[in-house]
Enzyme design. Structure first.
Site, short mmCIF file in Angstrom:
data_model
loop_
_atom_site.label_atom_id
_atom_site.label_comp_id
_atom_site.label_asym_id
_atom_site.label_seq_id
_atom_site.Cartn_x
_atom_site.Cartn_y
_atom_site.Cartn_z
N TRP A 102 39.66 38.04 42.28
CA TRP A 102 40.64 39.00 41.77
C TRP A 102 40.12 40.42 41.85
O TRP A 102 40.87 41.36 42.17
CB TRP A 102 41.05 38.62 40.34
CG TRP A 102 41.81 37.34 40.33
CD1 TRP A 102 41.43 36.16 39.81
CD2 TRP A 102 43.09 37.11 40.94
NE1 TRP A 102 42.39 35.19 40.03
CE2 TRP A 102 43.41 35.75 40.72
CE3 TRP A 102 44.00 37.91 41.64
CZ2 TRP A 102 44.60 35.17 41.17
CZ3 TRP A 102 45.19 37.34 42.09
CH2 TRP A 102 45.47 35.99 41.86
N ASP A 178 40.78 44.70 34.29
CA ASP A 178 41.72 43.60 34.42
C ASP A 178 41.28 42.52 33.43
O ASP A 178 40.29 41.83 33.64
CB ASP A 178 41.70 43.07 35.85
CG ASP A 178 42.63 41.87 36.06
OD1 ASP A 178 43.22 41.38 35.07
OD2 ASP A 178 42.75 41.43 37.22
N LYS A 202 48.71 33.80 30.60
CA LYS A 202 47.51 33.07 30.21
C LYS A 202 47.36 33.08 28.68
O LYS A 202 47.40 32.04 28.05
CB LYS A 202 46.29 33.67 30.90
CG LYS A 202 46.43 33.65 32.44
CD LYS A 202 45.29 34.34 33.14
CE LYS A 202 45.56 34.54 34.63
NZ LYS A 202 45.77 33.30 35.37
#
Length: 367
Positions: A102, A178, A202
């Site tokens: 990511w 992030d 999530k």
């Protein structure tokens, strides 16, 4: 109805109490005779929902007054583009710590858009099994911000410190993080960051919503030709309602925030539960010669626990039997293989206990 244990990395498990509340209000929200899904985002009812959700989120994380909280669309991946567009409009370069898939996507998107980028440090040389140490970080002289991924969902690699850096001229470099897969898993000091962003699917709510927390001094720095829906300043001024927001996802996120406050007792309590869940599973893995986890102990993710079997030929049988036992979505990401158990906030401790018992039984019979 039978609810199984869901270890999916995202879209992930939601608290049962939240799902039950949403079911109760699905057709008739608090006597209004319509669903939240049918409400105008400009209605008094939805404005009240939105304002409470933001207030509860701010309370949970003790968000300072000089930060805006944006409820946006596009997923965290959209922020890979929006961040450099907003923060590099007045020049400088985006600096990145690269610790996995990511983080690499964030870096590559900024490069794709033509922005100057600099890799401050990378864990690629160790196979992304340990994060770079603070003394390995080397920012560029024109760094406008430092971006990192606090928890790499796929690799199960989590930072054990908050990176703070200065340029050669002594200027503090704003920190951009992030936090998609570990936000709300425990307390953090928001004041250490310039921007925090997280996809909802999530620990926040269902897919379709992204939260961005941005410090006031980083607003108004966007490129002049940035699309309106990408402009943090415009979005903040409009209360995240430049266009129709993902109203139902916003509502569900608000219910999750209430659950964390009222049912769990806040993020300190959630932190203790998450630590206990992760400790149990890692202890079971470490005590076995049949299962293993490659991540350095200090950087083992509490949210995403990857592990492999000693004999990968048994992977298919493991997953089939786990599924039959009500232990769902344990297959590792296609890029790394193996297994992965995501232990997000809504995954109960009983799920971890059940997984550990299954793993022990599988090892006895197939190991």
């Amino acid at each position: 109805m039978t609810r199984h244990y869901n270890f999916c990395a995202g879209p992930a498990a939601l608290p049962v109490a939240v799902l039950e509340r949403a079911r109760e209000e699905l057709l008739d929200y608090q006597g209004r005779g319509l669903s939240v899904m049918e409400m105008s985002h400009r209605s008094d009812e939805f404005i009240a929902i939105a304002e409470r959700a933001e207030a509860d989120f701010r309370h949970l994380l003790s968000v300072p007054d000089n930060y805006r909280v944006l409820f946006l669309q596009g997923g965290a991946s959209m922020q890979f583009a929006m961040l450099p567009m907003n923060l590099l409009g007045q020049g400088g370069s985006g600096n990145f710590i690269q610790t996995g898939i990511w983080g690499k996507k964030a870096l590559n998107e900024a490069k794709h858009l033509g922005f100057d980028c600099h890799v401050v440090a990378s864990s690629e040389s160790n196979g992304h099994t340990a994060v770079p140490t603070p003394d390995e970080l080397r920012v560029s002289t024109d760094a406008a911000y430092l971006h990192y991924t606090s928890n790499e969902t796929i690799g199960g690699l989590e930072f054990d410190y908050t990176p703070h850096v200065q340029r050669a001229d002594g200027a503090h470099v704003p920190l951009v993080c992030d936090m998609s897969s570990n936000i709300l898993s425990g307390p953090i000091d928001v004041s250490e960051f310039g921007v925090i962003y997280a996809g909802a699917q999530k620990n926040i709510g269902p897919a379709g919503l992204t939260l961005v927390v941005v410090r006031d001094d980083l607003l108004g720095k966007a490129q002049a030709n940035i699309p309106s829906l990408f402009d943090y300043q415009m979005l903040a001024d409009a209360g995240s309602m430049v266009n129709t927001p993902p109203t139902y996802a916003w509502y569900l996120a608000g219910l999750v925030f209430q659950w964390l406050k009222d049912d769990i007792g806040g993020l300190a309590a959630m932190d203790a539960i998450n630590q206990r869940k992760a400790d149990k599973l890692y202890a079971a893995i470490d005590a076995s010669e049949f299962y293993s986890n490659p991540i350095a102990n200090a950087n083992r993710s509490r949210m995403n626990v990857p592990f492999v079997l000693a004999d990968s030929a048994l992977d298919k049988a493991f997953l089939q039997q786990a599924d039959a036992a009500g232990l769902l979505n344990l297959k590792g990401h296609r890029s790394v293989g193996g297994m992965r158990a995501s232990l997000y906030n809504a995954v109960p401790e009983s799920a971890v206990d059940a997984l550990i018992a299954f793993m022990a039984d599988f090892e006895k019979t197939r190991g």
